[in-house]
Design a protein around this motif. Sequence first.
Motif, PDB file in Angstrom:
ATOM      1  N   ALA A  51       0.839  -1.202   0.000  1.00 30.33           N
ATOM      2  CA  ALA A  51       0.000   0.000   0.000  1.00 30.33           C
ATOM      3  C   ALA A  51       0.874   1.251   0.000  1.00 30.33           C
ATOM      4  O   ALA A  51       0.567   2.224  -0.711  1.00 30.33           O
ATOM      5  N   ALA A  52       1.960   1.248   0.756  1.00 24.29           N
ATOM      6  CA  ALA A  52       2.866   2.403   0.805  1.00 24.29           C
ATOM      7  C   ALA A  52       3.471   2.669  -0.571  1.00 24.29           C
ATOM      8  O   ALA A  52       3.564   3.819  -1.008  1.00 24.29           O
ATOM      9  N   ARG A  53       3.846   1.620  -1.268  1.00 25.56           N
ATOM     10  CA  ARG A  53       4.437   1.786  -2.602  1.00 25.56           C
ATOM     11  C   ARG A  53       3.398   2.306  -3.607  1.00 25.56           C
ATOM     12  O   ARG A  53       3.721   3.119  -4.465  1.00 25.56           O
ATOM     13  N   ARG A  54       2.155   1.855  -3.497  1.00 24.31           N
ATOM     14  CA  ARG A  54       1.087   2.378  -4.365  1.00 24.31           C
ATOM     15  C   ARG A  54       0.858   3.864  -4.101  1.00 24.31           C
ATOM     16  O   ARG A  54       0.681   4.655  -5.029  1.00 24.31           O
ATOM     17  N   ILE A  55       0.860   4.233  -2.844  1.00 22.66           N
ATOM     18  CA  ILE A  55       0.655   5.636  -2.466  1.00 22.66           C
ATOM     19  C   ILE A  55       1.794   6.494  -3.001  1.00 22.66           C
ATOM     20  O   ILE A  55       1.567   7.554  -3.585  1.00 22.66           O
ATOM     21  N   ALA A  56       3.040   6.044  -2.814  1.00 23.37           N
ATOM     22  CA  ALA A  56       4.197   6.811  -3.287  1.00 23.37           C
ATOM     23  C   ALA A  56       4.181   6.944  -4.807  1.00 23.37           C
ATOM     24  O   ALA A  56       4.511   8.003  -5.348  1.00 23.37           O
ATOM     25  N   ALA A  57       3.788   5.881  -5.496  1.00 20.86           N
ATOM     26  CA  ALA A  57       3.745   5.925  -6.964  1.00 20.86           C
ATOM     27  C   ALA A  57       2.692   6.910  -7.464  1.00 20.86           C
ATOM     28  O   ALA A  57       2.867   7.545  -8.502  1.00 20.86           O
ATOM     29  N   ALA A  58       1.601   7.059  -6.734  1.00 23.14           N
ATOM     30  CA  ALA A  58       0.520   7.948  -7.153  1.00 23.14           C
ATOM     31  C   ALA A  58       0.700   9.380  -6.649  1.00 23.14           C
ATOM     32  O   ALA A  58      -0.017  10.283  -7.088  1.00 23.14           O
ATOM     33  N   SER A  59       1.650   9.595  -5.760  1.00 22.12           N
ATOM     34  CA  SER A  59       1.843  10.922  -5.170  1.00 22.12           C
ATOM     35  C   SER A  59       2.418  11.893  -6.198  1.00 22.12           C
ATOM     36  O   SER A  59       3.382  11.564  -6.897  1.00 22.12           O
ATOM     37  N   PRO A  60       1.865  13.109  -6.279  1.00 22.36           N
ATOM     38  CA  PRO A  60       2.383  14.093  -7.234  1.00 22.36           C
ATOM     39  C   PRO A  60       3.709  14.716  -6.792  1.00 22.36           C
ATOM     40  O   PRO A  60       4.364  15.388  -7.568  1.00 22.36           O
ATOM     41  N   ARG A  61       4.114  14.487  -5.547  1.00 20.41           N
ATOM     42  CA  ARG A  61       5.384  15.023  -5.062  1.00 20.41           C
ATOM     43  C   ARG A  61       6.175  13.910  -4.395  1.00 20.41           C
ATOM     44  O   ARG A  61       5.616  12.875  -4.029  1.00 20.41           O
ATOM     45  N   PRO A  62       7.489  14.103  -4.227  1.00 18.53           N
ATOM     46  CA  PRO A  62       8.315  13.038  -3.636  1.00 18.53           C
ATOM     47  C   PRO A  62       7.843  12.673  -2.230  1.00 18.53           C
ATOM     48  O   PRO A  62       7.460  13.537  -1.442  1.00 18.53           O
ATOM     49  N   LEU A  63       7.873  11.390  -1.956  1.00 19.94           N
ATOM     50  CA  LEU A  63       7.471  10.865  -0.657  1.00 19.94           C
ATOM     51  C   LEU A  63       8.522   9.849  -0.222  1.00 19.94           C
ATOM     52  O   LEU A  63       8.745   8.851  -0.912  1.00 19.94           O
ATOM     53  N   ALA A  64       9.187  10.114   0.888  1.00 19.49           N
ATOM     54  CA  ALA A  64      10.221   9.202   1.397  1.00 19.49           C
ATOM     55  C   ALA A  64       9.547   8.044   2.112  1.00 19.49           C
ATOM     56  O   ALA A  64       8.779   8.252   3.047  1.00 19.49           O
ATOM     57  N   LEU A  65       9.816   6.825   1.660  1.00 23.38           N
ATOM     58  CA  LEU A  65       9.276   5.624   2.300  1.00 23.38           C
ATOM     59  C   LEU A  65      10.330   5.053   3.242  1.00 23.38           C
ATOM     60  O   LEU A  65      11.472   4.840   2.854  1.00 23.38           O
ATOM     61  N   ILE A  66       9.920   4.801   4.481  1.00 27.74           N
ATOM     62  CA  ILE A  66      10.824   4.258   5.486  1.00 27.74           C
ATOM     63  C   ILE A  66      10.140   3.084   6.166  1.00 27.74           C
ATOM     64  O   ILE A  66       9.027   3.216   6.670  1.00 27.74           O
ATOM     65  N   SER A  67      10.808   1.945   6.165  1.00 26.11           N
ATOM     66  CA  SER A  67      10.274   0.771   6.851  1.00 26.11           C
ATOM     67  C   SER A  67      10.472   0.930   8.353  1.00 26.11           C
ATOM     68  O   SER A  67      11.556   1.316   8.811  1.00 26.11           O
ATOM     69  N   ALA A  68       9.436   0.647   9.122  1.00 26.95           N
ATOM     70  CA  ALA A  68       9.537   0.737  10.584  1.00 26.95           C
ATOM     71  C   ALA A  68      10.608  -0.209  11.111  1.00 26.95           C
ATOM     72  O   ALA A  68      11.242   0.084  12.132  1.00 26.95           O
ATOM     73  N   THR A  69      10.842  -1.307  10.426  1.00 23.11           N
ATOM     74  CA  THR A  69      11.857  -2.251  10.890  1.00 23.11           C
ATOM     75  C   THR A  69      13.268  -1.720  10.664  1.00 23.11           C
ATOM     76  O   THR A  69      14.210  -2.239  11.252  1.00 23.11           O
ATOM     77  N   ASP A  70      13.420  -0.685   9.829  1.00 18.33           N
ATOM     78  CA  ASP A  70      14.731  -0.070   9.615  1.00 18.33           C
ATOM     79  C   ASP A  70      15.049   0.986  10.670  1.00 18.33           C
ATOM     80  O   ASP A  70      16.166   1.476  10.740  1.00 18.33           O
ATOM     81  N   LEU A  71      14.051   1.347  11.478  1.00 17.51           N
ATOM     82  CA  LEU A  71      14.259   2.341  12.526  1.00 17.51           C
ATOM     83  C   LEU A  71      14.744   1.643  13.780  1.00 17.51           C
ATOM     84  O   LEU A  71      14.310   0.537  14.093  1.00 17.51           O
ATOM     85  N   PRO A  72      15.632   2.286  14.531  1.00 15.03           N
ATOM     86  CA  PRO A  72      16.095   1.655  15.772  1.00 15.03           C
ATOM     87  C   PRO A  72      14.955   1.558  16.779  1.00 15.03           C
ATOM     88  O   PRO A  72      14.152   2.480  16.911  1.00 15.03           O
ATOM     89  N   SER A  73      14.852   0.431  17.440  1.00 22.43           N
ATOM     90  CA  SER A  73      13.778   0.251  18.417  1.00 22.43           C
ATOM     91  C   SER A  73      14.147   0.809  19.779  1.00 22.43           C
ATOM     92  O   SER A  73      13.295   0.986  20.629  1.00 22.43           O
TER      93      SER A  73
END
Length: 103
Positions: free
Chosen positions: A69-91
């Motif tokens: 869903a995040a990738r679909r949203i980013a692809a349809a967004s008219p402006r850049p959208l940074a996608l970040i996986s929650a698992t890539d963030l330090p816990s």
Amino acid sequence: LMARGATRNQPVALLTYRGFEAVIGIVGAMGAGAPWLPLDADAPVARTLQQLNTADAEILVYEGRTEAAARRIAAASPRPLALISATDLPSDPPTGFTPAAVS
């Protein structure tokens, strides 16, 4: 999230279900002094884009179950959208962690 561009008063969108990943995103946003914008992963893309544009959010944190869903949203967004996986963030917060004050 600050290393990924989150700043004070710049909303961080969270496309996560309730759970550990959502908590990681919220704590990360708080640490950057950024408000968070919870999004419904099951909402139509057009509605989610409207919410992102209204909030002026440029960062979208997602979890494994919401990645497509995040990738679909980013692809349809008219402006850049940074996608970040929650698992890539330090816990764990960094040593000496103090959330930034939000005004």
